[in-house]
Design a protein around this motif. Structure first.
Motif, PDB file in Angstrom:
ATOM      1  N   THR A 222       4.538  27.722   5.668  1.00  0.00           N
ATOM      2  CA  THR A 222       5.532  26.987   4.874  1.00  0.00           C
ATOM      3  C   THR A 222       4.951  26.633   3.505  1.00  0.00           C
ATOM      4  O   THR A 222       3.871  26.031   3.419  1.00  0.00           O
ATOM      5  N   PRO A 223       5.659  27.001   2.426  1.00  0.00           N
ATOM      6  CA  PRO A 223       5.087  26.783   1.086  1.00  0.00           C
ATOM      7  C   PRO A 223       5.090  25.308   0.662  1.00  0.00           C
ATOM      8  O   PRO A 223       5.931  24.529   1.096  1.00  0.00           O
ATOM      9  N   ILE A 224       4.155  24.968  -0.213  1.00  0.00           N
ATOM     10  CA  ILE A 224       4.036  23.596  -0.739  1.00  0.00           C
ATOM     11  C   ILE A 224       5.297  23.193  -1.513  1.00  0.00           C
ATOM     12  O   ILE A 224       5.627  22.020  -1.612  1.00  0.00           O
ATOM     13  N   SER A 225       6.019  24.194  -2.057  1.00  0.00           N
ATOM     14  CA  SER A 225       7.244  23.863  -2.812  1.00  0.00           C
ATOM     15  C   SER A 225       8.227  23.060  -1.959  1.00  0.00           C
ATOM     16  O   SER A 225       9.037  22.298  -2.494  1.00  0.00           O
ATOM     17  N   MET A 226       8.150  23.176  -0.639  1.00  0.00           N
ATOM     18  CA  MET A 226       9.045  22.437   0.254  1.00  0.00           C
ATOM     19  C   MET A 226       8.864  20.917   0.147  1.00  0.00           C
ATOM     20  O   MET A 226       9.748  20.165   0.543  1.00  0.00           O
ATOM     21  N   ILE A 227       7.692  20.477  -0.352  1.00  0.00           N
ATOM     22  CA  ILE A 227       7.474  19.020  -0.414  1.00  0.00           C
ATOM     23  C   ILE A 227       7.341  18.502  -1.860  1.00  0.00           C
ATOM     24  O   ILE A 227       7.058  17.330  -2.070  1.00  0.00           O
ATOM     25  N   GLU A 228       7.555  19.392  -2.841  1.00  0.00           N
ATOM     26  CA  GLU A 228       7.384  18.980  -4.235  1.00  0.00           C
ATOM     27  C   GLU A 228       8.263  17.807  -4.619  1.00  0.00           C
ATOM     28  O   GLU A 228       7.909  16.997  -5.470  1.00  0.00           O
ATOM     29  N   HIS A 229       9.439  17.707  -3.996  1.00  0.00           N
ATOM     30  CA  HIS A 229      10.379  16.644  -4.367  1.00  0.00           C
ATOM     31  C   HIS A 229      10.357  15.453  -3.409  1.00  0.00           C
ATOM     32  O   HIS A 229      11.219  14.591  -3.484  1.00  0.00           O
ATOM     33  N   ILE A 230       9.370  15.416  -2.524  1.00  0.00           N
ATOM     34  CA  ILE A 230       9.248  14.279  -1.603  1.00  0.00           C
ATOM     35  C   ILE A 230       7.829  13.707  -1.616  1.00  0.00           C
ATOM     36  O   ILE A 230       7.598  12.589  -1.174  1.00  0.00           O
ATOM     37  N   ILE A 231       6.891  14.455  -2.190  1.00  0.00           N
ATOM     38  CA  ILE A 231       5.477  14.061  -2.102  1.00  0.00           C
ATOM     39  C   ILE A 231       5.233  12.669  -2.714  1.00  0.00           C
ATOM     40  O   ILE A 231       4.380  11.927  -2.232  1.00  0.00           O
ATOM     41  N   ASP A 232       6.024  12.307  -3.732  1.00  0.00           N
ATOM     42  CA  ASP A 232       5.838  10.984  -4.364  1.00  0.00           C
ATOM     43  C   ASP A 232       6.203   9.843  -3.413  1.00  0.00           C
ATOM     44  O   ASP A 232       5.816   8.702  -3.635  1.00  0.00           O
ATOM     45  N   ASP A 233       6.973  10.147  -2.374  1.00  0.00           N
ATOM     46  CA  ASP A 233       7.468   9.101  -1.461  1.00  0.00           C
ATOM     47  C   ASP A 233       6.643   8.972  -0.186  1.00  0.00           C
ATOM     48  O   ASP A 233       6.919   8.113   0.640  1.00  0.00           O
ATOM     49  N   VAL A 234       5.663   9.865   0.019  1.00  0.00           N
ATOM     50  CA  VAL A 234       4.960   9.870   1.312  1.00  0.00           C
ATOM     51  C   VAL A 234       3.556   9.272   1.201  1.00  0.00           C
ATOM     52  O   VAL A 234       2.996   9.159   0.109  1.00  0.00           O
ATOM     53  N   ASP A 235       3.012   8.912   2.353  1.00  0.00           N
ATOM     54  CA  ASP A 235       1.655   8.365   2.424  1.00  0.00           C
ATOM     55  C   ASP A 235       0.649   9.433   2.804  1.00  0.00           C
ATOM     56  O   ASP A 235      -0.554   9.257   2.590  1.00  0.00           O
ATOM     57  N   LEU A 236       1.144  10.526   3.394  1.00  0.00           N
ATOM     58  CA  LEU A 236       0.221  11.528   3.955  1.00  0.00           C
ATOM     59  C   LEU A 236       0.890  12.905   3.940  1.00  0.00           C
ATOM     60  O   LEU A 236       2.088  13.018   4.216  1.00  0.00           O
ATOM     61  N   VAL A 237       0.114  13.918   3.599  1.00  0.00           N
ATOM     62  CA  VAL A 237       0.558  15.313   3.756  1.00  0.00           C
ATOM     63  C   VAL A 237      -0.396  15.972   4.743  1.00  0.00           C
ATOM     64  O   VAL A 237      -1.625  15.906   4.570  1.00  0.00           O
ATOM     65  N   LEU A 238       0.167  16.538   5.786  1.00  0.00           N
ATOM     66  CA  LEU A 238      -0.644  17.214   6.808  1.00  0.00           C
ATOM     67  C   LEU A 238      -0.392  18.716   6.741  1.00  0.00           C
ATOM     68  O   LEU A 238       0.747  19.171   6.850  1.00  0.00           O
ATOM     69  N   LEU A 239      -1.464  19.453   6.516  1.00  0.00           N
ATOM     70  CA  LEU A 239      -1.362  20.913   6.469  1.00  0.00           C
ATOM     71  C   LEU A 239      -1.909  21.488   7.768  1.00  0.00           C
ATOM     72  O   LEU A 239      -3.073  21.251   8.126  1.00  0.00           O
ATOM     73  N   MET A 240      -1.047  22.234   8.473  1.00  0.00           N
ATOM     74  CA  MET A 240      -1.476  22.864   9.723  1.00  0.00           C
ATOM     75  C   MET A 240      -2.313  24.101   9.404  1.00  0.00           C
ATOM     76  O   MET A 240      -1.882  24.955   8.624  1.00  0.00           O
ATOM     77  N   THR A 241      -3.484  24.173  10.042  1.00  0.00           N
ATOM     78  CA  THR A 241      -4.341  25.350   9.874  1.00  0.00           C
ATOM     79  C   THR A 241      -4.383  26.170  11.172  1.00  0.00           C
ATOM     80  O   THR A 241      -5.236  27.038  11.335  1.00  0.00           O
ATOM     81  N   VAL A 242      -3.433  25.859  12.070  1.00  0.00           N
ATOM     82  CA  VAL A 242      -3.097  26.737  13.213  1.00  0.00           C
ATOM     83  C   VAL A 242      -1.576  26.641  13.367  1.00  0.00           C
ATOM     84  O   VAL A 242      -0.950  25.717  12.828  1.00  0.00           O
ATOM     85  N   ASN A 243      -1.008  27.561  14.129  1.00  0.00           N
ATOM     86  CA  ASN A 243       0.400  27.391  14.486  1.00  0.00           C
ATOM     87  C   ASN A 243       0.460  26.312  15.564  1.00  0.00           C
ATOM     88  O   ASN A 243      -0.252  26.402  16.575  1.00  0.00           O
ATOM     89  N   PRO A 244       1.284  25.259  15.345  1.00  0.00           N
ATOM     90  CA  PRO A 244       1.214  24.099  16.234  1.00  0.00           C
ATOM     91  C   PRO A 244       1.640  24.414  17.668  1.00  0.00           C
ATOM     92  O   PRO A 244       2.414  25.332  17.908  1.00  0.00           O
ATOM     93  N   GLY A 245       1.100  23.626  18.579  1.00  0.00           N
ATOM     94  CA  GLY A 245       1.490  23.750  19.990  1.00  0.00           C
ATOM     95  C   GLY A 245       0.326  23.649  20.953  1.00  0.00           C
ATOM     96  O   GLY A 245       0.507  23.205  22.077  1.00  0.00           O
ATOM     97  N   PHE A 246      -0.847  24.035  20.496  1.00  0.00           N
ATOM     98  CA  PHE A 246      -1.993  24.083  21.411  1.00  0.00           C
ATOM     99  C   PHE A 246      -3.278  23.719  20.674  1.00  0.00           C
ATOM    100  O   PHE A 246      -3.413  24.018  19.486  1.00  0.00           O
ATOM    101  N   GLY A 247      -4.215  23.131  21.423  1.00  0.00           N
ATOM    102  CA  GLY A 247      -5.548  22.905  20.882  1.00  0.00           C
ATOM    103  C   GLY A 247      -6.399  24.152  21.048  1.00  0.00           C
ATOM    104  O   GLY A 247      -5.987  25.122  21.706  1.00  0.00           O
ATOM    105  N   GLY A 248      -7.550  24.142  20.436  1.00  0.00           N
ATOM    106  CA  GLY A 248      -8.537  25.206  20.642  1.00  0.00           C
ATOM    107  C   GLY A 248      -8.220  26.539  19.990  1.00  0.00           C
ATOM    108  O   GLY A 248      -8.776  27.560  20.375  1.00  0.00           O
ATOM    109  N   GLN A 249      -7.347  26.547  18.983  1.00  0.00           N
ATOM    110  CA  GLN A 249      -7.026  27.818  18.302  1.00  0.00           C
ATOM    111  C   GLN A 249      -7.945  28.026  17.095  1.00  0.00           C
ATOM    112  O   GLN A 249      -8.666  27.135  16.671  1.00  0.00           O
TER     113      GLN A 249
END
Ligand SMILES: O=C(CO)[C@H](O)[C@H](O)COP(=O)(O)O
Ligand SMILES: [Co+2]
Length: 216
Positions: free
Chosen positions: A118-145
């Motif tokens: 998912t590109p960063i452009s998806m949050i360009e218009h909300i980033i000013d309102d958030v406390d945290l941005v979390l970038l997934m470095t695996v496809n979510p669902g399982f540990g140990g990937q």
């Protein structure tokens, strides 16, 4: 200052209280809690009841990662259960602005999460309102990937955006983080590192946390 957030997904759930105290004593900064619904991701984990049970046993902030469809239906329940951060996937939120502001109205810090593609452009218009941005470095669902290296430029881009806009947000990375990949994430601009198997897979959790933080 780099923070480490052990993910209890890889803990022994039969003795969850002890597992949380162990990482707190070992120097953890947050407790990362993975909520999965079997719909947004192909796995099911825990809900507000477990978070309510965890809340009194640690002083650390509870960093709750919602991998669920229709998160708006559950935000107030997770807030009441004691979450300090509630992070929602942008892929699960057609009305992300409403969702982020609802989290804040519930008195909880708001985070947004992006899957690896998912590109960063998806949050360009909300980033000013958030406390945290979390970038997934695996496809979510399982540990140990395995860590997905192509996410590293996205970390740099969020760090750049935060700097340009003078935002003091947490830039968090989740999935496949170990001492080696943590170093790459820190160099790219991340300041919160989630790690499940690299901490709970080790007997000496304090040493594992120090290694991820980049300290001996
Ligand atoms: O959100 C998650 C998975 O969807 C977990 O937080 C993540 O996978 C942590 O586990 P590991 O460090 O073993 O990759
Ligand atoms: Co997570």
């Amino acid at each position: 200052m780099v923070k480490v957030a052990p993910s209890i997904l890889s803990a022994n759930f039969a003795k969850l209280g002890e597992e949380i105290r162990d990482v707190e004593q070992g120097g953890a900064d947050y407790i990362h809690i993975d909520v999965m619904d079997g719909h947004f991701v192909p796995n099911m984990t825990i809900g507000p009841l477990v978070i309510e049970a965890i809340r009194p046993i640690t002083k650390l902030p509870l960093d709750v990662h919602l991998m669920i469809e229709h998160p708006d239906h559950y935000i107030s329940a997770f807030a009441k259960a004691g979450a300090d951060y509630l992070s929602v996937h942008v892929e699960a939120c057609p009305h992300l602005h409403r969702t982020v502001h609802f989290i804040k109205e519930c008195g909880v810090k708001a985070g947004v999460v992006l899957n690896p593609h998912t590109p960063i452009s998806m949050i360009e218009h909300i980033i000013d309102d958030v406390d945290l941005v979390l970038l997934m470095t695996v496809n979510p669902g399982f540990g140990g990937q395995k860590f997905i290296h192509s996410v590293l430029p996205k970390i740099q881009r969020v760090a750049q955006l935060a700097k340009e806009r003078n935002l003091s947000i947490e830039i968090e990375v989740d999935g496949g983080v170990n001492a080696e990949t943590a170093r790459l994430c820190i160099e790219a601009g991340a300041n919160v590192l989630v790690a499940g198997s690299a901490i709970y897979g080790e007997i000496d959790r304090a040493a594992a946390i120090r290694a991820i933080r980049g300290k001996k």
